[in-house]
Design an enzyme around this catalytic site. Structure first.
Site, PDB file in Angstrom:
ATOM      1  CB  CYS A  59      -1.152   0.180   1.014  1.00  0.00           C
ATOM      2  SG  CYS A  59       0.420  -0.179   2.593  1.00  0.00           S
ATOM      3  CB  CYS A  70       4.037  -0.190   2.209  1.00  0.00           C
ATOM      4  SG  CYS A  70       2.700  -1.235   2.543  1.00  0.00           S
ATOM      5  CG  ASP A  87      61.472  -1.641  26.863  1.00  0.00           C
ATOM      6  OD1 ASP A  87      61.629  -1.663  28.263  1.00  0.00           O
ATOM      7  OD2 ASP A  87      60.119  -2.308  26.061  1.00  0.00           O
ATOM      8  CG  ASP A 138      57.189  -5.003  23.722  1.00  0.00           C
ATOM      9  OD1 ASP A 138      57.934  -4.197  24.896  1.00  0.00           O
ATOM     10  OD2 ASP A 138      57.788  -5.839  23.966  1.00  0.00           O
ATOM     11  CG  ASP A 152      57.886   0.581  26.823  1.00  0.00           C
ATOM     12  OD1 ASP A 152      58.199   0.479  28.070  1.00  0.00           O
ATOM     13  OD2 ASP A 152      57.464  -0.438  26.416  1.00  0.00           O
TER      14      ASP A 152
END
Length: 813
Positions: A94, A97, A506, A702, A706
């Site tokens: 319809c 819709c 490190d 890493d 750190d």
């Protein structure tokens, strides 16, 4: 990069970030105009204009602000490429819709308009590719009980790259047409001005060039003028428009000048040929700019379009990559690209990961090992379970990082921005002053020569060369970094890396592998049973050092261990075949009155002096073996440290390990300055001290511990195999965790900054020399006046030369 933020509100993290693609934004000046346009959009509080990526980033995108932003950008003479297409709609019964479907589509961010035709059961949608896809629209409509009919080819057919390719083809066609018509105009103007009807012929040939092939310059200039703004289109439209109108007037009413005793001049070539030259320049520039993002296109091209899904035992189905979901099992055949990130579930093969890590050696993938999207399978075949799909994959994250870095702005760009803000108005003012001076002091031909000088000034001034000087070099530099396994998050860190004179490393996971392994093992009376007992006792332990022993003896069979007990700080004990066994420290053996042989004692002492951790293994009576475990130094670390030192960079090592271990690692790697037993906040304090002494400091780490030091450093570099937090904080990420990439990144920074300086020098010099020449500064000295056609060619080539110089970075080592 421009970012406008309200002072009281922060971006809402629950909203999706949207990207508006831009067309016609070719310089910093254009980007500033877009910035000005968007600042007046209601509800748009935070946005970023990225010149390099030709897009606007909207952190709080919604359908209203997106539609308003698009309209505002178009009002200022620029464009947001969109797709208009019709989809069949299913299940509508319809008119209400149809209204539901239309309303639902119009509420989606990225959909500009949606119009449902209930009679034909279809919907006409205008949407922004990249912000929403046909598949996403289909999913939304299905959620309210309807459906859209789309094919899997819709997305690729209407992709942004396809639209840009069409636009490039249209520009090429326009350029060819303008050149074909302008060429005879130039020949007549230079050699056959006295031929019959010369002016009329040039008028006929020039009109389509100005009115059709060059119409966008005039349309965009008018849009700019409506908003009291100006850009390169303004300069082109003013110069060619003045030359064309002046020439038409002189062709139609030559008597006006003849009655005043003046010779009639026409300058059709100054309009037609200039437009042709500028179109040629734009075409070459677009081609060259496409090459600056070659690395990004290469990354995007790594992902395959289709995959083979495993459904059931022997059923293999080929589907598009968009349909892959987390948990799906995917079959990878020899030579195929891996589509998404996942874990191998069966089979094995070597996989080429060089496109992500920069490492040339293929990596063996067995059951339980991770594989990544974009990598290439070699000769074997295997199946894997999809773990990360779409934007979650490592490849997608790399592409996103590269795009954002290429869209960021280097500090040196701030000066260029200030110049770009006033460039066009200043040039127009200079052109008008030029005309006035010529009219006053130019004698009987002062007006015509003044008009031509004004046209030449407007034509030769080029804001694009200035605007492209920095961004194109940054794009190439960031892309080259990605090709070498170096992810650079922003232009500032790429520029700053050139100045690094101190690198803080490190130890664990940066200089070393970050994974304990068995390096030495000495048996008093070694036999297979003793080795089996050792590994099975360690299999009960959760200690990281136990894992190293298990890995070392991974192929030995399992036996039952009873009465297992973990003794904190000392080791473990357990029973195998009614016999007691111990694995741990020397004090564990001593507390259980176990005899220690002198030979084993000697080995243990030597291993300890070499900064290795010693584990003792014993039965209930005597020590049977000593096992040395160490975190091995990476094969490339020593070479990388020497390279950095040879570059005049001071290298420091900070570690939380004990003095003996730190001293041993420092001696082996050639590091003379180190600190041991350092806590996370002490690493940051150490970097502060270095910075206070005038050092430009790079921190390489890493781990989570750190992250504080990484945030404190001038340039922060994370290892790609480390923690996510470290990579989030860092401005650069070495995907392969190879320290050799750090000197590479520094060299890349030096090359990129050199290219930026060269570009800026030539862009400034070009305008500083070109504008006075165009105004006729040499005319009183030697009678030289610059031809507007030559000015047009010079202007076109200025941008191309800047982009070409940036492209040289791609071929430097």
């Amino acid at each position: 990069m421009y970012q406008i933020s309200s002072t009281n509100e922060m971006p809402d993290p629950t909203k999706n970030t949207g990207y508006l693609p831009l067309e016609g934004v070719n310089s910093e000046h254009c980007a500033r105009i877009i910035d000005k346009a968007l600042s007046s959009v209601e509800g748009l509080k935070v946005y970023t204009v990225e010149l390099n990526n030709h897009r606007v980033v909207l952190p709080e995108a919604n359908n209203k602000t997106v539609a308003a932003a698009v309209q505002k950008i178009r009002d200022f003479g620029y464009n947001v490429p969109t797709v208009k297409t019709t989809f069949p709609v299913l299940e509508m019964s319809c008119a209400s819709c149809a209204k539901s479907v239309e309303t639902m589509l119009q509420s989606q961010t990225g959909v500009l308009t949606a119009s449902v035709n209930f009679a034909s059961a279809s919907v006409l949608v205008e949407y922004i590719p990249g912000m929403i896809t046909p598949a996403a629209m289909k999913s939304v409509i299905q959620s309210i009980g309807y459906d859209l009919m789309i094919t899997e080819k819709e997305d690729s057919k209407n992709s942004l790259e396809t639209i840009r390719a069409k636009n490039y083809a249209a520009l090429k066609s326009k350029t060819i047409g303008a050149v074909i018509l302008s060429l005879p105009v130039m020949i007549i103007a230079m050699f056959f001005m006295d031929m019959p009807y010369a002016n009329s012929i040039m008028w006929v040939l020039s009109t389509p060039v100005v009115m059709w092939y060059g119409k966008d310059f005039f349309i965009n200039a008018w849009k700019q003028a409506r908003h009291r703004s100006a850009n390169m289109d303004t300069l082109v439209a003013l110069s060619t428009g003045v030359a064309y109108i002046f020439s038409v007037f002189n062709t139609v009413y030559p008597k006006f000048w003849m009655d005043r005793g003046l010779h009639v001049h026409v300058y059709f070539e100054a309009s037609a040929v200039v437009i042709a030259f500028i179109l040629i320049g734009k075409l070459l520039e677009e081609k060259a700019k496409g090459n600056t993002s070659a690395a990004l296109k290469k990354l995007i091209g790594l992902q395959p379009k289709t995959v083979t899904l495993v459904q059931g035992e022997n059923q293999h189905v080929q589907v598009s990559i968009e349909r892959v979901k987390k948990g799906d099992t995917i079959l990878v055949k020899p030579g195929e690209k891996i589509a998404v990130d996942g874990i191998v579930t069966s089979g094995n093969s070597y996989v080429d990961e060089s496109m992500l890590s920069g490492e040339p050696v293929a990596v063996l993938k067995n059951e339980g090992i991770a594989v990544f999207a974009g990598t290439i399978n070699q000769k074997g075949s295997f199946q894997f379970r999809a773990e990360k799909v779409g934007a979650e994959t490592m490849l997608s994250q790399i592409i996103k990082t590269v795009e954002e870095a290429q869209g960021s702005k280097a500090p040196v760009q701030k000066l260029v921005d200030k110049i770009a803000a006033v460039f066009v108005p200043v040039v127009i003012a200079i052109a008008l002053i030029t005309l006035v001076v010529w009219v006053i002091f130019g004698g009987e031909n002062g007006l015509t020569q003044g008009l031509m000088a004004m046209v030449t000034v407007l034509v030769i001034a080029c804001p694009c060369a200035l605007g492209l000087a920095t961004p194109t070099a940054i794009m190439v530099g960031v892309g080259k970094g990605a090709e070498n396994g170096i992810l650079i998050k922003d232009a500032e860190s790429l520029e700053s890396a050139k100045k690094i004179n101190a690198v803080v490393l490190d130890k664990t996971g940066t200089i070393t592998e970050g994974k304990p392994v068995v390096t030495d093992i000495f048996w008093l009376h070694g036999n297979d049973d003793a080795k089996i007992n050792l590994v099975n006792l360690e299999r009960q332990s959760e200690h990281p050092l136990a894992e190293a022993v298990i890995t070392y003896y991974k192929d030995l069979p399992q036996t039952v261990v009873t009465h297992f007990e973990s003794i904190t700080g000392k080791g473990a004990r357990g029973q195998i075949n009614q016999n007691n066994y111990f694995a741990g420290t020397k004090s564990l053996l001593q507390s259980n009155q176990i005899l220690i042989d002198a030979a084993l004692e000697k080995h243990a002492h030597e291993l300890s002096q070499d900064a290795k951790t010693v584990i003792w293994f014993a039965d209930s009576e005597k020590a049977l073996a000593v096992i040395a475990i160490a975190d091995k130094i990476k094969e490339t670390s020593v070479e990388a440290i020497r390279t950095m030192q040879a570059m005049g960079i001071e290298v420091y090592m900070l570690t939380g390990d004990n003095e003996t271990t730190a001293q041993s690692i420092a001696a082996k790697t050639g590091i003379t300055a180190y600190q041991s037993e350092v806590l996370p906040h002490q690493k940051a304090d150490f970097i502060k001290k270095l910075k206070a002494s005038g050092k430009i400091v790079a921190m390489v780490g890493d781990g989570i511990n750190d992250s504080t030091a990484l945030a404190e450093a001038d340039v922060s570099i994370a290892m790609g195999k480390g923690s996510d937090i470290a990579m989030d904080v860092a401005k650069m990420t070495i995907i392969s965790s190879d320290l050799n990439k750090i000197p590479t990144a520094i060299k890349l920074s030096r090359q990129t900054v050199a290219a930026i300086r060269q570009n800026l020098f030539w862009a400034f010099i070009y305008n500083v020399i070109g504008i006075p020449l165009g105004a006729g500064i040499l005319y009183p000295i030697n009678g030289f006046l610059l031809n507007p056609m030559i000015a047009g060619a010079a202007m076109a080539l200025s941008s191309v030369s800047v982009v070409s110089n940036s492209l040289r970075l791609r071929f430097k080592k």
